[in-house]
Write an enzyme that holds these catalytic residues in place. Structure first.
Site, mmCIF file in Angstrom:
data_model
loop_
_atom_site.group_PDB
_atom_site.id
_atom_site.type_symbol
_atom_site.label_atom_id
_atom_site.label_comp_id
_atom_site.label_asym_id
_atom_site.label_seq_id
_atom_site.Cartn_x
_atom_site.Cartn_y
_atom_site.Cartn_z
ATOM 1 N N SER A 142 99.605 32.967 6.877
ATOM 2 C CA SER A 142 100.174 33.047 8.219
ATOM 3 C C SER A 142 101.007 31.802 8.454
ATOM 4 C CB SER A 142 99.037 33.107 9.252
ATOM 5 O OG SER A 142 99.508 32.894 10.561
ATOM 6 N N TYR A 155 90.544 30.122 12.371
ATOM 7 C CA TYR A 155 91.535 31.019 11.779
ATOM 8 C C TYR A 155 92.614 30.207 11.064
ATOM 9 C CZ TYR A 155 95.041 34.729 11.414
ATOM 10 O OH TYR A 155 95.970 35.633 10.943
#
Length: 258
Positions: A142, A155
């Site tokens: 990401s 995360y």
């Protein structure tokens, strides 16, 4: 990588980015798709969609955090359907909270799925790819693997870890002719992120945009595949002025979360 006639395995294929990648690979001419996810009903729906495109699709309902079941399923799939040429690790979960209010079960789930699950299935397939001296592994990280985000501490940590894992694996597997790439989308409009508080000024990508960027990156053998202009801009800005990017991200983050 040439996709025509290849067999690909996509994790997290029942929804979001994983589903979009599976559909795009089918459109690009792969011969067979093995689809992994925990939700067997949604997985069956994706199999039907891909079958309508004339591509052989097989559902593998599987919880990647269960190592023995994962290894067994991969062994059977390799035996029954032949060599797997492409692995796309798209399975992942995200929980959003201010760090001081983080719940340990959520932290453990993110680590278990995003890291341990990815490691488990990659280890199973990488050994087989290395033995054949052929294969490509794509790990979906990401933009948060380059620029950490407040309210998404664990995360972000898992996505940073995926980039480190990818880089290390790229060097280790290169002598076996197995390529390893990282996909770095920014915020993508999926059902997972719709439950989150979005960061200000971020224009979300569509899953289809992410899938098309992946295919483009594969065709050009890219080691890292940022998706969208925001990802490219943030990565370059973070190299030149990390302090400035940190301030922008801090101002863009949701102000208060439980």
């Amino acid at each position: 990588m040439h996709l025509q006639g290849k067999t690909a395995l996509v994790t997290g294929a029942s929804r979001g980015i994983g589903r979009a990648i599976a559909l795009e690979l089918a459109r690009q001419g792969v011969q067979r798709l093995l689809l992994v996810a925990r939700d067997s009903q949604r997985l069956a729906e994706v199999v039907t969609e891909i079958g309508a495109l004339g591509v052989d699709a097989i559902a593998l309902p599987l919880d990647l955090t269960q190592a023995i079941a994962t290894h067994t399923a991969i062994s059977r799939a390799w035996r029954d359907y032949g060599p797997i040429h492409l692995l796309v690790n798209a399975a992942g979960v995200a929980h959003q909270s201010s760090f001081l209010r983080t719940r340990l079960p959520h932290v453990q789930e993110e680590i278990a799925v995003n890291l341990v699950g990815l490691y488990t299935i990659t280890r199973s397939l990488a050994r087989r790819m290395a033995a054949r001296r052929e294969g490509h592994i794509v790990n979906v990280s990401s933009l948060m693997g380059k620029v950490a985000a407040p309210t998404m501490a664990t995360y972000s940590a898992t996505k940073f870890a995926i980039l480190g894992f990818t880089q290390a694996l790229r060097g280790e597997l290169a002598p076996y002719n197995v390529q390893v790439s990282a996909l770095l989308p920014s915020l993508t409009d999926t059902d997972m992120v719709r439950e989150l508080h979005w960061f200000r000024w971020v224009v979300p990508l569509s899953p289809s945009q992410v899938a098309k960027a992946l295919v483009h990156g594969l065709k050009h053998d890219r080691a890292e595949i940022p998706v969208g202009w925001q990802s490219h801009l943030a990565i370059w800005a973070n190299r030149l002025a990390p302090w400035l990017v940190e301030q922008v991200v801090h101002r863009a983050a949701p102000s208060s979360l439980g």
